[in-house]
Design a protein around this motif. Structure first.
Motif, PDB file in Angstrom:
ATOM      1  N   ASP A   1     -18.889 -17.138 -16.579  1.00  0.00           N
ATOM      2  CA  ASP A   1     -19.622 -17.601 -18.054  1.00  0.00           C
ATOM      3  C   ASP A   1     -21.236 -16.983 -17.825  1.00  0.00           C
ATOM      4  N   GLY A   2     -21.328 -16.911 -16.313  1.00  0.00           N
ATOM      5  CA  GLY A   2     -22.392 -15.616 -16.471  1.00  0.00           C
ATOM      6  C   GLY A   2     -22.508 -14.240 -16.663  1.00  0.00           C
ATOM      7  N   ALA A   3     -21.095 -13.858 -16.746  1.00  0.00           N
ATOM      8  CA  ALA A   3     -20.920 -12.336 -16.791  1.00  0.00           C
ATOM      9  C   ALA A   3     -20.826 -11.940 -18.430  1.00  0.00           C
ATOM     10  N   ALA A   4     -20.205 -13.536 -19.231  1.00  0.00           N
ATOM     11  CA  ALA A   4     -20.572 -13.093 -20.721  1.00  0.00           C
ATOM     12  C   ALA A   4     -22.147 -12.918 -20.951  1.00  0.00           C
ATOM     13  N   GLN A   5     -23.248 -13.826 -20.153  1.00  0.00           N
ATOM     14  CA  GLN A   5     -24.076 -13.728 -20.497  1.00  0.00           C
ATOM     15  C   GLN A   5     -24.508 -12.683 -20.147  1.00  0.00           C
ATOM     16  N   ALA A   6     -24.431 -12.292 -19.306  1.00  0.00           N
ATOM     17  CA  ALA A   6     -25.456 -10.669 -18.502  1.00  0.00           C
ATOM     18  C   ALA A   6     -24.572  -9.443 -19.366  1.00  0.00           C
ATOM     19  N   LEU A   7     -23.212  -9.941 -20.068  1.00  0.00           N
ATOM     20  CA  LEU A   7     -22.785  -8.278 -21.061  1.00  0.00           C
ATOM     21  C   LEU A   7     -23.435  -9.177 -22.394  1.00  0.00           C
ATOM     22  N   ALA A   8     -23.783 -10.185 -22.725  1.00  0.00           N
ATOM     23  CA  ALA A   8     -24.990 -10.313 -23.956  1.00  0.00           C
ATOM     24  C   ALA A   8     -26.445  -8.841 -24.039  1.00  0.00           C
ATOM     25  N   GLU A   9     -26.156  -9.621 -22.765  1.00  0.00           N
ATOM     26  CA  GLU A   9     -28.107  -9.155 -22.204  1.00  0.00           C
ATOM     27  C   GLU A   9     -28.169  -7.831 -22.054  1.00  0.00           C
ATOM     28  N   THR A  10     -26.908  -7.157 -21.663  1.00  0.00           N
ATOM     29  CA  THR A  10     -27.008  -5.766 -21.428  1.00  0.00           C
ATOM     30  C   THR A  10     -26.504  -4.936 -23.338  1.00  0.00           C
ATOM     31  N   PHE A  11     -25.274  -5.590 -23.698  1.00  0.00           N
ATOM     32  CA  PHE A  11     -24.781  -5.183 -25.013  1.00  0.00           C
ATOM     33  C   PHE A  11     -25.833  -5.346 -25.695  1.00  0.00           C
ATOM     34  N   GLY A  12     -26.819  -6.336 -25.437  1.00  0.00           N
ATOM     35  CA  GLY A  12     -27.818  -6.420 -27.037  1.00  0.00           C
ATOM     36  C   GLY A  12     -29.251  -5.367 -27.121  1.00  0.00           C
ATOM     37  N   VAL A  13     -29.556  -4.481 -25.711  1.00  0.00           N
ATOM     38  CA  VAL A  13     -30.276  -3.756 -25.448  1.00  0.00           C
ATOM     39  C   VAL A  13     -29.837  -2.540 -26.653  1.00  0.00           C
TER      40      VAL A  13
ATOM     41  N   LEU B   1     -27.191  -2.156 -28.364  1.00  0.00           N
ATOM     42  CA  LEU B   1     -27.207  -2.189 -30.046  1.00  0.00           C
ATOM     43  C   LEU B   1     -28.073  -2.171 -30.519  1.00  0.00           C
ATOM     44  N   ASP B   2     -29.304  -2.964 -30.084  1.00  0.00           N
ATOM     45  CA  ASP B   2     -30.601  -2.819 -30.441  1.00  0.00           C
ATOM     46  C   ASP B   2     -31.257  -1.168 -30.956  1.00  0.00           C
ATOM     47  N   ARG B   3     -31.062   0.160 -29.813  1.00  0.00           N
ATOM     48  CA  ARG B   3     -31.671   1.390 -29.886  1.00  0.00           C
ATOM     49  C   ARG B   3     -30.357   1.828 -30.974  1.00  0.00           C
ATOM     50  N   TRP B   4     -29.315   1.314 -31.093  1.00  0.00           N
ATOM     51  CA  TRP B   4     -28.870   2.218 -31.788  1.00  0.00           C
ATOM     52  C   TRP B   4     -28.760   2.526 -33.724  1.00  0.00           C
ATOM     53  N   THR B   5     -28.875   0.390 -33.515  1.00  0.00           N
ATOM     54  CA  THR B   5     -29.061   0.579 -34.518  1.00  0.00           C
ATOM     55  C   THR B   5     -30.651   0.672 -35.371  1.00  0.00           C
TER      56      THR B   5
ATOM     57  N   LEU C   1     -32.704   3.065 -33.541  1.00  0.00           N
ATOM     58  CA  LEU C   1     -32.889   4.557 -33.391  1.00  0.00           C
ATOM     59  C   LEU C   1     -31.865   5.585 -33.656  1.00  0.00           C
ATOM     60  N   GLY C   2     -30.159   5.402 -33.816  1.00  0.00           N
ATOM     61  CA  GLY C   2     -29.191   6.217 -34.113  1.00  0.00           C
ATOM     62  C   GLY C   2     -28.713   6.118 -32.866  1.00  0.00           C
ATOM     63  N   PHE C   3     -27.824   7.164 -33.152  1.00  0.00           N
ATOM     64  CA  PHE C   3     -26.515   7.337 -31.837  1.00  0.00           C
ATOM     65  C   PHE C   3     -27.159   8.445 -31.035  1.00  0.00           C
ATOM     66  N   GLN C   4     -27.833   8.835 -30.710  1.00  0.00           N
ATOM     67  CA  GLN C   4     -28.185  10.166 -30.715  1.00  0.00           C
ATOM     68  C   GLN C   4     -28.708   9.589 -28.835  1.00  0.00           C
ATOM     69  N   PRO C   5     -29.631   8.949 -28.150  1.00  0.00           N
ATOM     70  CA  PRO C   5     -30.109   8.563 -27.244  1.00  0.00           C
ATOM     71  C   PRO C   5     -28.515   7.851 -26.773  1.00  0.00           C
ATOM     72  N   ILE C   6     -27.638   7.015 -27.662  1.00  0.00           N
ATOM     73  CA  ILE C   6     -26.724   6.260 -26.925  1.00  0.00           C
ATOM     74  C   ILE C   6     -25.742   7.337 -26.319  1.00  0.00           C
TER      75      ILE C   6
ATOM     76  N   MET D   1     -31.515  -7.748 -29.014  1.00  0.00           N
ATOM     77  CA  MET D   1     -31.600  -9.133 -28.163  1.00  0.00           C
ATOM     78  C   MET D   1     -30.291  -9.971 -28.186  1.00  0.00           C
ATOM     79  N   ALA D   2     -29.769 -11.030 -27.301  1.00  0.00           N
ATOM     80  CA  ALA D   2     -28.610 -11.058 -26.799  1.00  0.00           C
ATOM     81  C   ALA D   2     -28.121 -12.187 -27.379  1.00  0.00           C
ATOM     82  N   ALA D   3     -26.874 -11.684 -28.231  1.00  0.00           N
ATOM     83  CA  ALA D   3     -26.249 -13.229 -29.818  1.00  0.00           C
ATOM     84  C   ALA D   3     -25.598 -14.003 -28.656  1.00  0.00           C
ATOM     85  N   PRO D   4     -25.730 -15.263 -29.124  1.00  0.00           N
ATOM     86  CA  PRO D   4     -24.954 -16.157 -28.704  1.00  0.00           C
ATOM     87  C   PRO D   4     -23.313 -16.102 -28.160  1.00  0.00           C
ATOM     88  N   VAL D   5     -23.418 -16.769 -27.139  1.00  0.00           N
ATOM     89  CA  VAL D   5     -21.936 -17.183 -26.475  1.00  0.00           C
ATOM     90  C   VAL D   5     -21.452 -18.099 -26.355  1.00  0.00           C
TER      91      VAL D   5
END
Length: 248
Positions: A163-175, A177-181, A183-188, A1-5
């Motif tokens: 503004d648009g890039a900041a929101q997009a980055l929050a979304e892509t990073f959120g994906v 971050l959730d996987r890392w949290t 499933l761990g590091f291997q999928p990353i 989930m994307a963190a607030p910007v």
């Protein structure tokens, strides 16, 4: 989930702002974005040029993981930037150079700097700083650089706003971050490896006190680079400036 910007008109450095907030007890997660930085920083204290139409953003968050584990987020950050670029440019042009330089048509378009410290409430605060060249290519860079505006995909009429890039980055990073949290590091690491050419070819590594030349032999389980030297010995490199290919 994307963190607030949070969008700031100006600050010295989004990483510095994240540090100040963390040391005052704020834990996030929160993206801190500045339309203009007056003292942006890159790795090894290098200056990071912060043009007003480019992205400078830092994720502040708290983790209970060890510093070594927290460092894995540099790989997640590079994947998030690559996913961001994919939205605006031909994905075939987007690659990652070990460990976290995101390239567009072979030229640097992003800088990533992760800093951390003990949080007042326990655990570590992390400041995941990311700069992306959106509309302007900084001058006098150490290596060839470019920006999204120079490589727009067919049907894309303009690079994203800050503004648009900041929101997009929050979304892509959120994906990631959730996987890392969860499933761990291997999928990353697997996804990062798929975007990182040169991991099995000629390589030169410039370290603090020496320069090594050999053949890259993939990466360790923690992402460190394996370098096979001419005498057959193996060096494991966790940090340094690395150049791949015959031109290295």
């Amino acid at each position: 989930m994307a963190a607030p910007v949070l969008i700031l008109e100006e600050t010295d450095s989004t990483n510095a702002e994240a540090r100040r907030r963390a040391e005052a007890g704020e834990v996030g997660p929160l993206w801190i974005t500045a339309r203009r930085q007056t003292a942006g920083r890159g790795r090894r204290g290098r200056r990071w040029e912060s043009e007003s139409d480019n992205l400078a953003s830092t994720l502040l968050l708290l983790t209970r993981k060890s510093p070594a584990e927290a460092a894995q987020l540099t790989f997640a950050a590079s994947l998030a930037v690559a996913d961001l670029l994919d939205r605006y440019v031909p994905p075939a042009l987007v690659t990652i150079k070990w460990p976290n330089d995101v390239l567009l048509d072979g030229r640097k378009t992003s800088g990533i700097l992760i800093e951390s410290g003990p949080a007042p409430s326990g655990g570590l605060w992390l400041a995941v700083g990311i700069g992306v060249n959106l509309s302007q290519t900084p001058g006098e860079t150490e290596r060839p650089a470019t920006c999204i505006a120079e490589h727009l995909n067919q049907g894309v009429i303009a690079p994203p706003s800050v503004d648009g890039a900041a929101q997009a980055l929050a979304e892509t990073f959120g994906v990631w971050l959730d996987r890392w949290t969860t499933l761990g590091f291997q999928p990353i690491l697997d996804a990062w490896t798929a975007r990182t050419p040169g991991l099995h070819g000629p390589c030169t590594a410039r370290l603090t006190n020496e320069t090594l030349t050999g053949v890259a032999d993939g990466v360790e389980a923690d992402g460190s680079l394996r370098l096979k030297l001419p005498d057959g010995s193996l060096r494991v490199i966790s940090a340094g400036d690395v150049f791949f290919g015959e031109a290295a």
